[in-house]
Design a protein around this motif. Structure first.
Motif, short mmCIF file in Angstrom:
data_model
loop_
_atom_site.label_atom_id
_atom_site.label_comp_id
_atom_site.label_asym_id
_atom_site.label_seq_id
_atom_site.Cartn_x
_atom_site.Cartn_y
_atom_site.Cartn_z
N ILE A 1 0.85 -1.21 0.00
CA ILE A 1 0.00 0.00 0.00
C ILE A 1 0.88 1.26 0.00
N LYS A 2 1.94 1.21 0.82
CA LYS A 2 2.84 2.37 0.88
C LYS A 2 3.46 2.65 -0.49
N MET A 3 3.87 1.55 -1.14
CA MET A 3 4.50 1.72 -2.44
C MET A 3 3.53 2.38 -3.42
N LYS A 4 2.28 1.91 -3.42
CA LYS A 4 1.30 2.48 -4.34
C LYS A 4 0.92 3.89 -3.92
N PHE A 5 0.99 4.14 -2.62
CA PHE A 5 0.71 5.47 -2.12
C PHE A 5 1.76 6.45 -2.67
N TRP A 6 3.02 6.03 -2.61
CA TRP A 6 4.10 6.87 -3.16
C TRP A 6 3.85 7.11 -4.63
N GLU A 7 3.40 6.05 -5.31
CA GLU A 7 3.16 6.17 -6.75
C GLU A 7 2.09 7.24 -7.03
N GLY A 8 0.96 7.12 -6.33
CA GLY A 8 -0.13 8.08 -6.52
C GLY A 8 0.31 9.48 -6.15
N LEU A 9 1.03 9.57 -5.03
CA LEU A 9 1.44 10.88 -4.54
C LEU A 9 2.43 11.53 -5.51
N LEU A 10 3.38 10.73 -6.00
CA LEU A 10 4.38 11.29 -6.92
C LEU A 10 3.71 11.83 -8.17
N ILE A 11 2.78 11.04 -8.72
CA ILE A 11 2.12 11.47 -9.95
C ILE A 11 1.29 12.72 -9.71
N SER A 12 0.48 12.68 -8.63
CA SER A 12 -0.42 13.81 -8.45
C SER A 12 0.34 15.06 -8.02
N LEU A 13 1.40 14.87 -7.23
CA LEU A 13 2.18 16.02 -6.79
C LEU A 13 2.89 16.66 -7.97
N LEU A 14 3.46 15.82 -8.79
CA LEU A 14 4.19 16.32 -9.96
C LEU A 14 3.21 17.04 -10.90
N ALA A 15 2.05 16.42 -11.11
CA ALA A 15 1.05 17.03 -11.99
C ALA A 15 0.61 18.36 -11.41
#
Lengths: 380, 224
Positions: free
Chosen positions: A288-302
């Motif tokens: 879950i943490k890994m996917k959380f980082w994934e979502g966060l990285l994408i949305s933060l970058l966007a």
């Protein structure tokens, strides 16, 4: 020691997340682009209207607290001689004076100008001071002469004495300032009559009381408070923002569906990977943490890309894309550069409404996939 | 090392399609030995393997690891035991596509929080042991079946587990590669690892590497 392990673990998770993102480059770049575009559009509208509102507030700060208009049959009429004296002495009113202004349609550029005889500025007879938009549209410069045909058909010629500064363009774009006598002669304005009355009230608490007293003393008058004008401006901007957002709502909705589909719909490949990770010793929480980082990285970058692009769009490229919808209410568009202004609350709100839902949308299906039994991978 | 007492395992329990994969297994897996589970399809080999490897919990019965009852432990603890004690080699290898061989090898160690440098060094050494050092940066989907299995073996060993669990390890290999696999298995057994595998490949079952053979049928042990 525990902290070090924790940090190291997060580093591994981020490493893996970045590798995962790179593996699905096409999908993620597409998502980043559309996501960033949405933030860009929303942030452009928000930054632009907010800056306009701030600008209007700044400009209106110097205007009179109350403007009194006379009404005949509910329509604005001239202030007749002796009217101002009728008001008498009202406590709290520091200054009251009649103003002269009116509109003029210039058929050459098919635009309306605001003609005004200023009280606080000296303009010689036969001279005018023009706003920057006029300077541009008629190609005027200090010392040039210009003729206007008045409503009575006479031609009046003026010399441009000065051009108003760019910084006030939002309100002075189409302004023409002239001597009182020139104004009266041009519009055949009867002597002693005024367009309206401007009053300054020092104490903001007193403004409403003064307005009530004015209505008592002059039942045919309409006091217009600066606060009301500010509110009207605000609502005009809000309304425009609303229209823009309504137009965009389809796009927002489409993005919502797109993001949900991308985030919520785990591909078979992703599900398989989660199964493998669990089988080889990853905990549900790690996945879950890994996917959380994934979502966060994408949305933060966007979010960052979209917001920075919007900032540049609004403050360096003058809102090229939305200018017609957001700005135009006069034929002579004011050309002005907005003062860059970022509102913390606005950024936070936008951040919350873009980054948060996406990250959450990512987590729900992951949680479901991550809690499946690790032995399923043995049976695939 | 692992003791199973009257293990039953049901799937879809309470539903119309309820199915008992294991029906009363008593088994002790000896330490530092190679144990092979064999039997026809549907005999319960893989299910038994998942219970031995802490990938699944039994519906009934007790599992003891080094004398400690672990059958009732919550998933988190079971995951930790699994990570520390077992390394897995799956029939389909189950490598993560798009990642290089070495990245696949270090994956099980990520949750341990060991420094990356140490992990990479260890992974390199493991890959070198199976003659794959030159393929470390190759994406796993570019590797041959045999190479993929060797990467899977290295991955199983990265956390230095006491036991290795392999499900039908030679099912996707030809005779030559299966022979190579047995060679690796032998060297691992010589180093004192406990190995548990399922197979119905005579090449594996009849090899000298295997110390104990357990035969299953219909969820029960019929021969040991």
């Amino acid at each position: 020691m525990l902290m070090k392990i924790w940090i190291e673990k997060q580093k591994h998770l981020i490493d893996f997340t970045l590798a995962s993102l790179a593996r699905r480059k096409g999908k993620n770049l597409g998502l980043l682009f559309i996501y960033g575009l949405l933030v860009f559009v929303l942030a452009s509208v928000a930054l632009y209207t907010h800056a306009l509102r701030t600008e209007a507030q700044k400009v209106l700060a110097g205007t009179p607290e109350i403007v009194l208009q006379r009404l005949v049959a509910g329509r604005h009429d001239l202030i007749p001689p002796g009217y101002i004296e009728k008001i008498g002495r009202i406590r709290g009113v520091q200054k009251k004076e009649g103003r002269l202004w009116g509109y003029y349609y210039d058929s050459v550029v098919k635009a309306n100008y605001t003609f005004m005889a200023p009280r606080d500025m000296k303009v010689e007879r036969g001279e005018i001071i023009v706003g920057p938009a006029l300077e541009r549209s008629r190609g005027l410069a200090t010392g040039n002469g210009i003729s206007f045909r008045s409503y009575s058909g006479e031609l009046h010629t003026f010399i441009v004495a000065d051009v108003l500064p760019q910084s006030s363009e939002l309100v002075s774009a189409d302004l023409v300032l002239m001597h009182e006598e020139d104004f009266r002669a041009f519009f055949k304005y009867p002597d002693g009559h005024y367009t309206d009355v401007a009053m300054s009230v020092a104490n903001p608490q007193e403004i409403r009381n003064v307005a009530l007293k004015l209505m008592d003393a002059l039942p045919d008058s309409r006091p217009i408070l600066r606060d009301e004008v500010l509110r009207t401006y605000a609502s005009v901007f809000d309304w425009r923002e609303g229209i823009m957002l309504a137009l965009l709502s389809a796009a927002i909705l489409a993005f919502g569906i797109f993001a949900w589909e991308k985030a919520a719909g785990l591909s078979a490949e992703e599900k398989r990977e989660i199964g493998i990770l669990k089988a080889i010793g990853w905990e549900t929480g790690d996945v879950i943490k890994m996917k959380f980082w994934e979502g966060l990285l994408i949305s933060l970058l966007a979010f960052l890309l979209g917001y920075v692009a919007a900032y540049l769009h609004v403050f360096h490229f003058n809102s090229l894309l939305f200018e017609p919808v957001l700005k135009g209410w006069a034929v002579l568009y004011p050309r002005f550069t907005l003062t860059p202004h970022i509102d913390g609350l606005q950024v936070a709100t936008m951040f919350f409404f873009t980054v948060f839902p996406y990250t959450a949308a990512v987590l729900v299906p992951i949680w479901r996939a991550a809690t499946t039994d690790p032995d399923t991978v043995m049976r695939s | 090392m692992i003791e199973l007492t009257s293990i039953h395992k049901a799937f879809n329990q309470g539903k119309h399609n309820e199915y008992w994969a294991l029906a009363g297994i008593d088994l002790a897996i000896p330490e530092k030995q190679v144990t092979a589970l064999r039997g026809p399809s549907g005999s319960g080999k893989t299910t038994l393997l998942t219970i031995l490897g802490c990938l699944a919990r039994p519906t009934e019965g007790r599992v003891r690891l080094r004398g400690e009852d672990i059958s009732g432990l919550p998933e988190r603890f079971l995951t930790e035991i699994r990570r520390q004690t077992f390394g897995f080699i799956f029939q389909q290898f189950n490598l993560i596509r798009g990642l290089s061989a070495i990245e696949n090898v270090v994956l099980p160690a990520y949750p341990t929080g060991r420094p990356r440098k140490a992990l990479l060094e260890k992974a390199e050494a493991l890959l070198a042991d199976v003659d794959l050092a030159h393929r470390r940066e190759a994406k796993v989907e570019w590797l041959s079946g045999g190479e993929q299995q060797r990467v899977a073996i290295c991955r199983a060993l990265i956390n230095d587990p006491e036991a290795l669990i392999a499900d039908e390890p030679t099912a996707n290999l030809d005779t030559k590669l299966a022979g190579e696999f047995l060679g690796i298995l032998e060297s691992l057994a010589d180093k004192g690892r406990t190995i548990i595998l399922t197979s119905h490949d005579p090449l594996v079952i009849e090899s000298d590497v295997v110390n104990v053979i357990v035969t299953l049928r219909d969820g029960k042990i019929v021969e040991q």
